[in-house]
Write a protein that holds these residues in place. Structure first.
Motif, PDB file in Angstrom:
ATOM      1  N   ALA A  56       2.390   4.720  -7.790  1.00  0.00           N
ATOM      2  CA  ALA A  56       2.234   3.547  -6.928  1.00  0.00           C
ATOM      3  C   ALA A  56       1.149   3.746  -5.874  1.00  0.00           C
ATOM      4  N   VAL A  57       1.086   4.930  -5.284  1.00  0.00           N
ATOM      5  CA  VAL A  57       0.057   5.204  -4.272  1.00  0.00           C
ATOM      6  C   VAL A  57      -1.331   5.136  -4.905  1.00  0.00           C
ATOM      7  N   MET A  58      -1.464   5.680  -6.106  1.00  0.00           N
ATOM      8  CA  MET A  58      -2.764   5.614  -6.771  1.00  0.00           C
ATOM      9  C   MET A  58      -3.136   4.161  -7.097  1.00  0.00           C
ATOM     10  N   ALA A  59      -2.159   3.395  -7.565  1.00  0.00           N
ATOM     11  CA  ALA A  59      -2.425   1.977  -7.852  1.00  0.00           C
ATOM     12  C   ALA A  59      -2.839   1.241  -6.579  1.00  0.00           C
ATOM     13  N   TYR A  60      -2.194   1.561  -5.476  1.00  0.00           N
ATOM     14  CA  TYR A  60      -2.527   0.967  -4.178  1.00  0.00           C
ATOM     15  C   TYR A  60      -3.946   1.346  -3.751  1.00  0.00           C
ATOM     16  N   LEU A  61      -4.278   2.620  -3.851  1.00  0.00           N
ATOM     17  CA  LEU A  61      -5.602   3.094  -3.426  1.00  0.00           C
ATOM     18  C   LEU A  61      -6.713   2.587  -4.336  1.00  0.00           C
ATOM     19  N   GLU A  62      -6.379   2.375  -5.611  1.00  0.00           N
ATOM     20  CA  GLU A  62      -7.359   1.835  -6.553  1.00  0.00           C
ATOM     21  C   GLU A  62      -7.407   0.307  -6.524  1.00  0.00           C
ATOM     22  N   GLU A  63      -6.640  -0.263  -5.605  1.00  0.00           N
ATOM     23  CA  GLU A  63      -6.630  -1.705  -5.353  1.00  0.00           C
ATOM     24  C   GLU A  63      -6.256  -2.519  -6.589  1.00  0.00           C
ATOM     25  N   ILE A  64      -5.229  -2.023  -7.308  1.00  0.00           N
ATOM     26  CA  ILE A  64      -4.681  -2.808  -8.415  1.00  0.00           C
ATOM     27  C   ILE A  64      -4.013  -4.034  -7.825  1.00  0.00           C
ATOM     28  N   GLU A  65      -4.264  -5.164  -8.423  1.00  0.00           N
ATOM     29  CA  GLU A  65      -3.830  -6.432  -7.834  1.00  0.00           C
ATOM     30  C   GLU A  65      -2.324  -6.547  -7.720  1.00  0.00           C
ATOM     31  N   HIS A  66      -1.606  -6.151  -8.764  1.00  0.00           N
ATOM     32  CA  HIS A  66      -0.152  -6.326  -8.726  1.00  0.00           C
ATOM     33  C   HIS A  66       0.543  -5.135  -9.379  1.00  0.00           C
ATOM     34  N   PHE A  67       1.540  -4.601  -8.701  1.00  0.00           N
ATOM     35  CA  PHE A  67       2.362  -3.538  -9.288  1.00  0.00           C
ATOM     36  C   PHE A  67       3.705  -3.485  -8.566  1.00  0.00           C
ATOM     37  N   ASP A  68       4.757  -3.236  -9.325  1.00  0.00           N
ATOM     38  CA  ASP A  68       6.090  -3.015  -8.784  1.00  0.00           C
ATOM     39  C   ASP A  68       6.492  -1.584  -9.108  1.00  0.00           C
ATOM     40  N   VAL A  69       7.355  -1.016  -8.293  1.00  0.00           N
ATOM     41  CA  VAL A  69       7.791   0.362  -8.543  1.00  0.00           C
ATOM     42  C   VAL A  69       9.305   0.432  -8.455  1.00  0.00           C
ATOM     43  N   MET A  70       9.903   1.192  -9.364  1.00  0.00           N
ATOM     44  CA  MET A  70      11.363   1.321  -9.378  1.00  0.00           C
ATOM     45  C   MET A  70      11.758   2.698  -9.871  1.00  0.00           C
ATOM     46  N   LYS A 186      15.778   2.517  -1.405  1.00  0.00           N
ATOM     47  CA  LYS A 186      15.835   1.143  -1.913  1.00  0.00           C
ATOM     48  C   LYS A 186      15.793   1.014  -3.432  1.00  0.00           C
ATOM     49  N   ASP A 187      15.398   2.061  -4.147  1.00  0.00           N
ATOM     50  CA  ASP A 187      15.341   2.077  -5.618  1.00  0.00           C
ATOM     51  C   ASP A 187      14.234   1.207  -6.213  1.00  0.00           C
ATOM     52  N   VAL A 188      14.071  -0.009  -5.703  1.00  0.00           N
ATOM     53  CA  VAL A 188      13.064  -0.928  -6.241  1.00  0.00           C
ATOM     54  C   VAL A 188      12.235  -1.494  -5.096  1.00  0.00           C
ATOM     55  N   LEU A 189      10.917  -1.468  -5.245  1.00  0.00           N
ATOM     56  CA  LEU A 189      10.020  -2.064  -4.264  1.00  0.00           C
ATOM     57  C   LEU A 189       9.041  -2.981  -4.979  1.00  0.00           C
ATOM     58  N   LYS A 190       8.959  -4.195  -4.529  1.00  0.00           N
ATOM     59  CA  LYS A 190       8.012  -5.148  -5.089  1.00  0.00           C
ATOM     60  C   LYS A 190       6.610  -4.889  -4.559  1.00  0.00           C
ATOM     61  N   ASN A 191       5.650  -5.473  -5.246  1.00  0.00           N
ATOM     62  CA  ASN A 191       4.239  -5.280  -4.936  1.00  0.00           C
ATOM     63  C   ASN A 191       3.934  -5.458  -3.451  1.00  0.00           C
ATOM     64  N   GLU A 192       4.363  -6.583  -2.890  1.00  0.00           N
ATOM     65  CA  GLU A 192       4.051  -6.871  -1.492  1.00  0.00           C
ATOM     66  C   GLU A 192       4.756  -5.892  -0.555  1.00  0.00           C
ATOM     67  N   GLU A 193       5.937  -5.407  -0.925  1.00  0.00           N
ATOM     68  CA  GLU A 193       6.659  -4.442  -0.102  1.00  0.00           C
ATOM     69  C   GLU A 193       5.928  -3.096  -0.071  1.00  0.00           C
ATOM     70  N   VAL A 194       5.456  -2.659  -1.239  1.00  0.00           N
ATOM     71  CA  VAL A 194       4.725  -1.389  -1.308  1.00  0.00           C
ATOM     72  C   VAL A 194       3.459  -1.469  -0.468  1.00  0.00           C
ATOM     73  N   LYS A 195       2.705  -2.552  -0.648  1.00  0.00           N
ATOM     74  CA  LYS A 195       1.441  -2.684   0.078  1.00  0.00           C
ATOM     75  C   LYS A 195       1.666  -2.748   1.584  1.00  0.00           C
ATOM     76  N   ALA A 196       2.665  -3.507   2.019  1.00  0.00           N
ATOM     77  CA  ALA A 196       2.952  -3.614   3.450  1.00  0.00           C
ATOM     78  C   ALA A 196       3.391  -2.269   4.018  1.00  0.00           C
ATOM     79  N   PHE A 197       4.215  -1.551   3.263  1.00  0.00           N
ATOM     80  CA  PHE A 197       4.709  -0.245   3.705  1.00  0.00           C
ATOM     81  C   PHE A 197       3.564   0.755   3.836  1.00  0.00           C
ATOM     82  N   LEU A 198       2.699   0.823   2.823  1.00  0.00           N
ATOM     83  CA  LEU A 198       1.594   1.777   2.848  1.00  0.00           C
ATOM     84  C   LEU A 198       0.512   1.361   3.850  1.00  0.00           C
ATOM     85  N   ASP A 199       0.307   0.058   4.002  1.00  0.00           N
ATOM     86  CA  ASP A 199      -0.635  -0.428   5.017  1.00  0.00           C
ATOM     87  C   ASP A 199      -0.212   0.035   6.410  1.00  0.00           C
ATOM     88  N   GLU A 200       1.097  -0.039   6.677  1.00  0.00           N
ATOM     89  CA  GLU A 200       1.604   0.341   7.985  1.00  0.00           C
ATOM     90  C   GLU A 200       1.398   1.836   8.233  1.00  0.00           C
TER      91      GLU A 200
END
Length: 204
Positions: A56-70, A186-200
């Motif tokens: 998920a961190v790599m997807a975030y850093l590579e600016e993948i448009e949408h990804f969910d993690v569970m 939380k077990d499951v994080l949606k795309n916007e949750e991951v991005k907001a969390f890592l942005d912070e």
């Protein structure tokens, strides 16, 4: 013990229904087994959290448009949705595939067998993407995707992309650590949750 029993006492046979019982040793053994199973399950859950956080961190850093993690006991995964338009998109896919094992190696000191066992493993899929990357970037390369023709270049690029992915995650180790902790909660994080969390965490 099932059914009836027969027992000889003196010179007489007696029969009857068994009485359900468990010795103190049996109870202790069962409790120990349950404790070990729970400990193994919790360890596997931590491994899954770190592994998927790496993806998920790599997807975030590579600016993948949408990804969910569970994470789950059945099939932990990062689900990415991206347009594969050119070789650079394929390369990003490979970096993401390697990132799970790299995160494990970074935080545990080694990665686990699930990274490379089976045709659906990260390493197997990354190898197929590497073949595609080669034929996309070299017009003279055979489009047969035969291992015999591509093996040397696959090995070279695999090492190169692995190092690049390692450098990226090493520089962003804190993101992997924090996201894995959040996944355990939380077990499951949606795309916007991951991005907001890592942005912070990054202070964006």
């Amino acid at each position: 013990l099932l059914g009836t029993y027969e027992i000889l006492i003196g010179n007489r046979w007696f029969s009857g229904q068994p009485i359900a019982f468990e010795s103190s040793y049996g109870k202790a053994a069962r409790a120990n087994l349950i404790e070990q199973s729970s400990s193994i399950a919790e360890y596997n859950r931590k491994v899954s959290a770190v592994h998927e956080a790496g993806h998920a961190v790599m997807a975030y850093l590579e600016e993948i448009e949408h990804f969910d993690v569970m994470i789950s006991y059945i099939e932990p995964k990062v689900v990415t949705v991206q347009k594969l338009q050119d070789a650079e998109d394929v390369k990003r896919k490979i970096l993401i595939k390697y990132a799970g094992a790299i995160a494990e190696d970074m935080l545990f000191g080694y990665f686990h067998a699930g990274c490379f066992t089976g045709v659906e493993s990260d390493f197997s899929q990354a190898t197929e993407w590497l073949k595609g990357y080669i034929v996309m970037t070299d017009s003279d390369a055979s489009k047969s995707l035969l291992n015999e023709e591509l093996s040397e270049r696959i090995i070279y690029l695999s090492k190169e992309f692995w190092k690049e992915a390692t450098d990226i995650l090493t520089e962003n180790r804190t993101l992997v650590e924090k996201l894995s902790e959040e996944l355990l909660k939380k077990d499951v994080l949606k795309n916007e949750e991951v991005k907001a969390f890592l942005d912070e965490i990054k202070g964006n």
